[in-house]
Write a protein that holds these residues in place. Structure first.
Motif, PDB file in Angstrom:
ATOM      1  N   VAL A  29      -3.118   6.878  -0.713  1.00  0.00           N
ATOM      2  CA  VAL A  29      -3.674   6.424  -1.991  1.00  0.00           C
ATOM      3  C   VAL A  29      -4.949   7.196  -2.318  1.00  0.00           C
ATOM      4  N   VAL A  30      -5.816   7.377  -1.314  1.00  0.00           N
ATOM      5  CA  VAL A  30      -7.075   8.098  -1.540  1.00  0.00           C
ATOM      6  C   VAL A  30      -6.800   9.539  -1.948  1.00  0.00           C
ATOM      7  N   VAL A  31      -5.894  10.220  -1.222  1.00  0.00           N
ATOM      8  CA  VAL A  31      -5.574  11.611  -1.544  1.00  0.00           C
ATOM      9  C   VAL A  31      -4.964  11.710  -2.939  1.00  0.00           C
ATOM     10  N   ALA A  58       3.804   5.951  -5.549  1.00  0.00           N
ATOM     11  CA  ALA A  58       3.767   6.041  -7.011  1.00  0.00           C
ATOM     12  C   ALA A  58       2.645   6.965  -7.476  1.00  0.00           C
ATOM     13  N   LEU A  59       1.465   6.811  -6.886  1.00  0.00           N
ATOM     14  CA  LEU A  59       0.345   7.662  -7.285  1.00  0.00           C
ATOM     15  C   LEU A  59       0.591   9.120  -6.925  1.00  0.00           C
ATOM     16  N   MET A  60       1.214   9.361  -5.760  1.00  0.00           N
ATOM     17  CA  MET A  60       1.468  10.742  -5.363  1.00  0.00           C
ATOM     18  C   MET A  60       2.518  11.394  -6.250  1.00  0.00           C
ATOM     19  N   VAL A  61       3.487  10.622  -6.706  1.00  0.00           N
ATOM     20  CA  VAL A  61       4.464  11.167  -7.649  1.00  0.00           C
ATOM     21  C   VAL A  61       3.767  11.587  -8.945  1.00  0.00           C
ATOM     22  N   LEU A  62       2.859  10.749  -9.441  1.00  0.00           N
ATOM     23  CA  LEU A  62       2.094  11.113 -10.636  1.00  0.00           C
ATOM     24  C   LEU A  62       1.259  12.362 -10.395  1.00  0.00           C
ATOM     25  N   ALA A 101       0.828  -1.206   0.000  1.00  0.00           N
ATOM     26  CA  ALA A 101       0.000   0.000   0.000  1.00  0.00           C
ATOM     27  C   ALA A 101       0.863   1.256   0.000  1.00  0.00           C
ATOM     28  N   SER A 102       1.985   1.242   0.725  1.00  0.00           N
ATOM     29  CA  SER A 102       2.875   2.408   0.762  1.00  0.00           C
ATOM     30  C   SER A 102       3.489   2.668  -0.606  1.00  0.00           C
ATOM     31  N   VAL A 103       3.935   1.610  -1.271  1.00  0.00           N
ATOM     32  CA  VAL A 103       4.550   1.776  -2.600  1.00  0.00           C
ATOM     33  C   VAL A 103       3.525   2.316  -3.595  1.00  0.00           C
ATOM     34  N   ILE A 104       2.297   1.792  -3.544  1.00  0.00           N
ATOM     35  CA  ILE A 104       1.246   2.286  -4.449  1.00  0.00           C
ATOM     36  C   ILE A 104       0.951   3.761  -4.165  1.00  0.00           C
ATOM     37  N   MET A 140      -0.406   0.805   7.305  1.00  0.00           N
ATOM     38  CA  MET A 140      -1.466   0.528   6.340  1.00  0.00           C
ATOM     39  C   MET A 140      -2.484   1.671   6.297  1.00  0.00           C
ATOM     40  N   GLY A 141      -2.867   2.183   7.477  1.00  0.00           N
ATOM     41  CA  GLY A 141      -3.854   3.263   7.511  1.00  0.00           C
ATOM     42  C   GLY A 141      -3.371   4.509   6.801  1.00  0.00           C
ATOM     43  N   TYR A 142      -2.132   4.921   7.087  1.00  0.00           N
ATOM     44  CA  TYR A 142      -1.596   6.110   6.431  1.00  0.00           C
ATOM     45  C   TYR A 142      -1.357   5.872   4.942  1.00  0.00           C
ATOM     46  N   ALA A 143      -0.976   4.655   4.587  1.00  0.00           N
ATOM     47  CA  ALA A 143      -0.746   4.353   3.171  1.00  0.00           C
ATOM     48  C   ALA A 143      -2.056   4.406   2.384  1.00  0.00           C
TER      49      ALA A 143
END
Length: 367
Positions: free
Chosen positions: A120-122, A39-43, A33-36, A113-116
């Motif tokens: 992802v949602v943000v 990656a999404l935040m970089v995009l 979840a952290s890696v995802i 997990m919660g912060y990850a």
């Protein structure tokens, strides 16, 4: 064979304690979840930079968002260490210590997990908002154009001041008129029956009619019905309309507070020779006001927001000014700016209401 040996032979051996649950599955899920999220935040940071045409501020914001997304890795790494410690303690036969280590590791993995997942949602929300914005369209360009904000801000700010002072004046009038209605609804005996019925009808009618209808009728109807009142400012007529509407709601809040006071206090005050109105003024109303402050503030937050309804009467408040700019720029960002103004002024009020509610609950619990 002795009786003691018979007793010992009948005793069933206790089952062996089970080992603590492993930490690895939760840790792996937190890492994924952290890696995802990263990656999404970089995009999202790249899209933000493209939306603002490679501006310095957007670049800094993007870097900060990516750095914040790295935080879930810290509790995740701690959970990995706790998992290794669990395995080592199990090998040494220290079951209790292994259980503590495993519990600590699972908690760290759950935190990661919660912060990850939040990251992802943000990131997904940012990507949705920023999609196609670099090409001059999309959600960000339509609702959050900084150029439109800069052009409209100089007129939006004084227009929002109208919303503020209209709400302040209406709140004072609502406090007074709402209390009067509540007292009328609680007048005792047959002598108070006519006024009780008038107050009931008033509250029922103005709680049933939408505020926008009342504003329309008052602002446009009063000058037509009474030509001598045409010199009255439409803004003051809007204050009157909001006062008439919200007094009905506030009267019910007052009445609930008055009825929540135990009848023994009224009986004690009357036994001391106080009249009904003296009992209200010195015993009931002061206690009721303290009890109903949180719901009163909630009504005032709604009143603050409903000042935007004055735009239908061509009163130059924030929403009307925003719609004029929206038509001029063919962009809804000025309307979003008006929404931000309301958010800035209402969220502190909402937090203050929460504080009062929590303080009251703490006092009742003896804290």
């Amino acid at each position: 064979m002795s009786s003691s040996s018979l007793i010992r032979s009948d005793v069933q051996p206790s089952p062996a304690p089970s080992p603590p649950q492993p930490v690895l599955p939760l840790t792996v899920a937190a890492v994924v979840a952290s890696v995802i999220g990263i990656a999404l935040m970089v995009l999202a940071a790249v899209e933000l930079r493209n939306f603002n045409h490679h501006g310095v501020v957007s670049t800094i914001i993007g870097v900060v968002l990516v750095l914040l997304t790295l935080y879930p890795l810290w509790p995740t790494l701690r959970s990995i260490g706790a998992g290794r410690e669990r395995a080592r303690l199990l090998q040494d036969g220290k079951l209790v210590a292994a259980r503590r280590s495993a519990a600590r590791g699972r908690e760290d993995a759950q935190i990661g997990m919660g912060y990850a997942v939040a990251s992802v949602v943000v990131a997904l929300l940012l990507l949705m908002v920023l999609a196609n914005s670099a090409h001059g369209n999309g959600i960000a360009h339509t609702f959050f154009s900084s150029s439109a904000w800069r052009q409209s801000f100089s007129q939006m700010l004084p227009a929002f001041w109208i919303n503020i002072w209209v709400a302040l004046i209406a709140q004072v009038l609502v406090l007074i008129f709402g209390l009067l209605l509540a007292v009328m609804r609680m007048l005792p005996g047959r002598a108070g029956a006519p006024l009780r019925r008038i107050a009931i009808v008033y509250c029922d009618v103005f709680r049933a009619v939408p505020a926008i209808v009342v504003i329309y009728l008052i602002v446009f109807g009063v000058p037509l019905a009474a030509p001598g009142l045409t010199k009255i400012s439409p803004t003051l007529l809007g204050v009157l309309a909001l006062t008439l509407t919200y007094s009905a709601y506030v009267a019910e809040v007052y009445r609930a507070g008055l009825q929540s006071i135990h009848p023994s206090q009224t009986a004690a005050a009357r036994s001391l020779g106080l009249s009904y109105f003296q009992t209200l003024r010195t015993v009931l109303v002061p206690q009721a006001v303290r009890r109903v402050i949180p719901p009163l503030l909630n009504d005032f937050i709604s009143l603050q927001k409903d000042t935007a309804l004055l735009s239908i009467a061509a009163i130059g408040e924030a929403l009307l000014t925003a719609t004029i700019w929206q038509a001029k720029l063919f962009n809804l960002s000025p309307v979003t700016l008006a929404a931000f103004f309301f958010i800035i002024i209402t969220i502190p009020q909402a937090r203050f209401v929460d504080y009062l509610i929590n303080r009251d609950a703490s006092k009742r619990a003896g804290g």
